[in-house]
Write a protein that holds these residues in place. Sequence first.
Motif, PDB file in Angstrom:
ATOM      1  N   TYR A 205       8.123  -5.671 -11.545  1.00 47.37           N
ATOM      2  CA  TYR A 205       9.201  -6.033 -12.461  1.00 47.37           C
ATOM      3  C   TYR A 205       8.700  -6.167 -13.901  1.00 47.37           C
ATOM      4  CZ  TYR A 205      12.413  -6.662  -8.553  1.00 47.37           C
ATOM      5  OH  TYR A 205      13.211  -6.443  -7.451  1.00 47.37           O
ATOM      6  N   ARG A 206       7.447  -6.619 -14.083  1.00 49.84           N
ATOM      7  CA  ARG A 206       6.891  -6.671 -15.438  1.00 49.84           C
ATOM      8  C   ARG A 206       6.763  -5.266 -16.031  1.00 49.84           C
ATOM      9  NH1 ARG A 206       3.409 -10.556 -13.317  1.00 49.84           N
ATOM     10  NH2 ARG A 206       1.785  -8.990 -13.052  1.00 49.84           N
ATOM     11  N   ASN A 207       6.314  -4.327 -15.208  1.00 49.14           N
ATOM     12  CA  ASN A 207       6.151  -2.956 -15.688  1.00 49.14           C
ATOM     13  C   ASN A 207       7.486  -2.240 -15.867  1.00 49.14           C
ATOM     14  OD1 ASN A 207       3.348  -3.059 -15.788  1.00 49.14           O
ATOM     15  ND2 ASN A 207       3.118  -2.408 -13.655  1.00 49.14           N
ATOM     16  N   LEU A 208       8.474  -2.657 -15.083  1.00 51.65           N
ATOM     17  CA  LEU A 208       9.754  -1.959 -15.109  1.00 51.65           C
ATOM     18  C   LEU A 208      10.413  -2.041 -16.481  1.00 51.65           C
ATOM     19  CD1 LEU A 208      12.050  -0.495 -13.580  1.00 51.65           C
ATOM     20  CD2 LEU A 208      12.945  -2.754 -12.946  1.00 51.65           C
ATOM     21  N   GLU A 209      10.390  -3.207 -17.108  1.00 49.98           N
ATOM     22  CA  GLU A 209      11.156  -3.373 -18.350  1.00 49.98           C
ATOM     23  C   GLU A 209      10.722  -2.425 -19.466  1.00 49.98           C
ATOM     24  OE1 GLU A 209      13.498  -6.579 -21.009  1.00 49.98           O
ATOM     25  OE2 GLU A 209      12.164  -7.304 -19.437  1.00 49.98           O
ATOM     26  N   PRO A 210       9.417  -2.253 -19.741  1.00 48.64           N
ATOM     27  CA  PRO A 210       9.078  -1.290 -20.792  1.00 48.64           C
ATOM     28  C   PRO A 210       9.486   0.142 -20.463  1.00 48.64           C
ATOM     29  CG  PRO A 210       7.088  -2.228 -19.790  1.00 48.64           C
ATOM     30  CD  PRO A 210       8.235  -3.017 -19.295  1.00 48.64           C
ATOM     31  N   PHE A 211       9.444   0.515 -19.197  1.00 48.46           N
ATOM     32  CA  PHE A 211       9.944   1.841 -18.822  1.00 48.46           C
ATOM     33  C   PHE A 211      11.440   1.939 -19.117  1.00 48.46           C
ATOM     34  CE2 PHE A 211       6.055   2.215 -16.227  1.00 48.46           C
ATOM     35  CZ  PHE A 211       5.713   3.527 -16.493  1.00 48.46           C
TER      36      PHE A 211
ATOM     37  N   LEU B  16       0.892   0.033  -8.506  1.00 49.03           N
ATOM     38  CA  LEU B  16      -0.154  -0.054  -7.490  1.00 49.03           C
ATOM     39  C   LEU B  16      -1.472   0.538  -7.979  1.00 49.03           C
ATOM     40  CD1 LEU B  16       1.963   0.945  -4.362  1.00 49.03           C
ATOM     41  CD2 LEU B  16       0.637  -1.178  -4.562  1.00 49.03           C
ATOM     42  N   THR B  17      -1.393   1.582  -8.775  1.00 50.97           N
ATOM     43  CA  THR B  17      -2.595   2.333  -9.159  1.00 50.97           C
ATOM     44  C   THR B  17      -3.080   2.013 -10.565  1.00 50.97           C
ATOM     45  OG1 THR B  17      -1.321   4.181 -10.057  1.00 50.97           O
ATOM     46  CG2 THR B  17      -1.864   4.267  -7.700  1.00 50.97           C
ATOM     47  N   GLY B  18      -2.381   1.157 -11.286  1.00 49.49           N
ATOM     48  CA  GLY B  18      -2.753   0.894 -12.663  1.00 49.49           C
ATOM     49  C   GLY B  18      -2.423   2.037 -13.592  1.00 49.49           C
ATOM     50  N   GLY B  19      -1.453   2.885 -13.191  1.00 48.46           N
ATOM     51  CA  GLY B  19      -0.989   3.957 -14.078  1.00 48.46           C
ATOM     52  C   GLY B  19      -1.455   5.346 -13.696  1.00 48.46           C
ATOM     53  N   THR B  20      -2.101   5.492 -12.550  1.00 47.60           N
ATOM     54  CA  THR B  20      -2.574   6.807 -12.102  1.00 47.60           C
ATOM     55  C   THR B  20      -1.590   7.419 -11.107  1.00 47.60           C
ATOM     56  OG1 THR B  20      -4.886   6.205 -12.417  1.00 47.60           O
ATOM     57  CG2 THR B  20      -4.437   8.045 -10.919  1.00 47.60           C
TER      58      THR B  20
ATOM     59  N   GLU C 101      -4.204  -3.958 -13.781  1.00 42.10           N
ATOM     60  CA  GLU C 101      -4.400  -3.971 -12.331  1.00 42.10           C
ATOM     61  C   GLU C 101      -3.609  -5.131 -11.736  1.00 42.10           C
ATOM     62  OE1 GLU C 101      -8.408  -3.915 -11.047  1.00 42.10           O
ATOM     63  OE2 GLU C 101      -8.929  -2.124 -12.227  1.00 42.10           O
ATOM     64  N   THR C 102      -2.972  -4.862 -10.603  1.00 42.83           N
ATOM     65  CA  THR C 102      -2.121  -5.859  -9.957  1.00 42.83           C
ATOM     66  C   THR C 102      -2.522  -5.976  -8.494  1.00 42.83           C
ATOM     67  OG1 THR C 102      -0.302  -5.233 -11.432  1.00 42.83           O
ATOM     68  CG2 THR C 102       0.249  -6.571  -9.512  1.00 42.83           C
ATOM     69  N   SER C 103      -2.805  -7.177  -8.025  1.00 43.06           N
ATOM     70  CA  SER C 103      -3.150  -7.363  -6.614  1.00 43.06           C
ATOM     71  C   SER C 103      -1.919  -7.164  -5.743  1.00 43.06           C
ATOM     72  CB  SER C 103      -3.710  -8.764  -6.400  1.00 43.06           C
ATOM     73  OG  SER C 103      -2.682  -9.734  -6.580  1.00 43.06           O
ATOM     74  N   LEU C 104      -2.134  -6.844  -4.477  1.00 36.96           N
ATOM     75  CA  LEU C 104      -1.010  -6.663  -3.560  1.00 36.96           C
ATOM     76  C   LEU C 104      -0.170  -7.931  -3.461  1.00 36.96           C
ATOM     77  CD1 LEU C 104      -2.412  -4.580  -0.551  1.00 36.96           C
ATOM     78  CD2 LEU C 104      -0.904  -3.832  -2.389  1.00 36.96           C
TER      79      LEU C 104
END
Length: 781
Positions: A469-475, A441-445, A458-461
């Motif tokens: 889900y895109r961000n989840l995989e690298p984590f 939601l915050t772009g990493g903040t 940045e991801t729109s609502l």
Amino acid sequence: MVKAERITEMAKELFKEERRKMRLDGWFLAKERAAQSFEKYQELSTEKQCAYSLVEMVKAIPLTISEYSIFVGTQDDSFARSYALINPAFKVEEFSGYCDPLAVFGDIEPSEEITKERIEKVKKFNEQTAYVKELNGVYADAAGDTKEVAYFFEQVTGHLIPDLREVLEIGVKELLKRLDESIAKTEDAIHKDNLEAFKIALSAVLILKERYQALVVEALEGASGERLEQLQEMNKVLERVPEYGASNLREAIQSFLLLWQTMCLEQTPNPFAFSVGNADRIFEPYRAKTQMSREDAAALFKHFLVFFNVADRSWAISQNLIIGGRDLAGKDLTNLTSYALLDAYFDMNLPQPILSVKLHKNTPAELYEELGRFFFTPGLLTPSLFNDDAVFPLLERNGVEKEDLPDYSVAGCQEPLIMGKDNGNTTNSWLNLPKILELTLTGGTSLVTEEKLYDLPETSLAEIKEGFYRNLEPFVDRMVAHANGASVALSNLRVPFLSCFMGGVETGVDVRDPKEQGTKYNGSGCLIHGLSVLADSFVAIRHLLAEEPSMSERLLPALRANFVGYEDLRERLRSYPKFGNHIEEVDREAEEIVNRVSDLLYRKKNYLGNPFRPDYATPSTHLLYGYWVGATPDGRGAREMLNYGVDPFAGEAGEGMGFRILSNMALPFEKMNGGYASHFGIDPKFFREQTNEGKGVEFVRKIINPLFFNSGYTDEIAPFYLYVNVTTPETLRKVLAEPKKYAPSGVYIMRIHGTFVNFLDLSPAIQQDIIRRLDMASTAL
């Protein structure tokens, strides 16, 4: 023969004596001797170094026999006063995980005997070991991700279930002969060296027995009357076990305790969550040899249970004992020992070990009647419940051979493993889904500290779900790499004794070997946090965009402000559908999360190339990880707890038990082969039968059958785990206000997660968590 009543009296006095112990120094003396041993045997293989260190530890620990003992053995030297969640001083905001392998040296207060200099010397030795250096390196590399707990990971010490049945039957001497046979026919040099180390380690339990027997013989000299008779019986038992196979229940219990003590000492300090397995099946053959009565067997088991309680707060938590269950044909396997163990638990009401019960469609009414005594007696422990009819197909789908299914047991809180064959590394990693939503939601903040932690797009609502889900995989990729790194670091601490009861006699491979699989089954666990918070948040964003698009622009500022000045928006968010009320939209959202997150984890491989096992359990970590998550789109406030396990967020499911069960059953439990957690807080007023035994049968009709055995509702795996607290928030507040009135013994047992603890031992934060999660509106009948 000493009567059962007297044996029971002695067990209760023995527990009181144990609870008066305020220091736990044995682990330090063991580690000190181990350090000396490693220096002495530094030219040998790691496996043999660890084997000889165990022998030296067995020689070093101080041994005593209480005047109330009928068995010898203790776990006291294997544990330190480290476990934060049962420490009254525990604070959520100060907890940083169990990642510092040297922190335990701060547990011990210097004394005249154990000086500050001695402590520092042993600490410095351990600081230079490969284990500590490698583990510290892994944690340092992961510091950015674990700082605010996007994920966490740990080196798993215990969390498995050794199979002691064979050694109880044949004895240690015969097992040593089998090791000789394996050594003779093994050509592989590493395997041969391992097997030789297993022999050295196995000899430690015989040394321990000899030391105890010498104390018994010494005590015999001044004994008379009843105590003389008891000591003579103890000496007679020790003449036979653990060298030879047990011939009766007393011998089997004594052999088991000595083996268990040695196994735990091998991993001192704090080998969390070794579990017993199906204790009724382990011990029934020995009870049956002499046709011992239920009453006499229960008296012996009371001493057995006391063994698992360590010092003033019963520190050795999460050691699980299970009874009941079925065979492959569906035949019930409860026996007289099952009921004797229940009698022992009921009468003693100890904080440890955890009691679990396997259920199935053919579970006899008698067992449910017995369980009613536990559920409906205030302040008494309540067992966890497992559904064999669901666990069997779940495990079979995940590669467990049919012949092994009846031997599944429970490690730690609620993780199903095959006894003696499965190293599941069950708490290896921990994933915080709402934190990753926050960062998306915050772009990493961080919403908690306002620190820029990551550079995320940045991801729109409108695209937030797919962005998540895109961000989840690298984590997850980083979490897996660090979890594997912790497992490899731990492999420097080999466990030759334990390996003898996990298939090592046949394979010549250590349980912890990071390159060759030492057990029939292997995996690594991932405990997944925040399921319903995430589902409710996705649904809330979707409704906000559809119904109040003009308000959607205020969402991120509202989250940053923790809804201060945005109270109207928060109320709107909280009004949207929530998991636990049998609303199809949100139930389907939760189902999708489980499917997608579990499938992602299944694709990841552990240090031996086996899949990670999704486990939707949060053993009080819903508090700890929630503390590092800001406000969320479902209306939850910053630093509030997350939801517990697969349960609704506390206070959001208000439609009663029936709807909550239906939401629960919508989840794809076939994707949870690592386990899951679920808790019902139940008001006793909803049960009308006059006796607790009758209420036990009523409990089946109102709770168990609709949840576990509702075959008409799902074609997939049914729910398979539950624990309950049958009480109300008002009752617990009275206990806290007037403990002497409501808990005159000083013990009032409650479930905390997969374990039960003395409610009065807990910190205020954990006490209030238990009270809040009773959540009576969600379980109204």
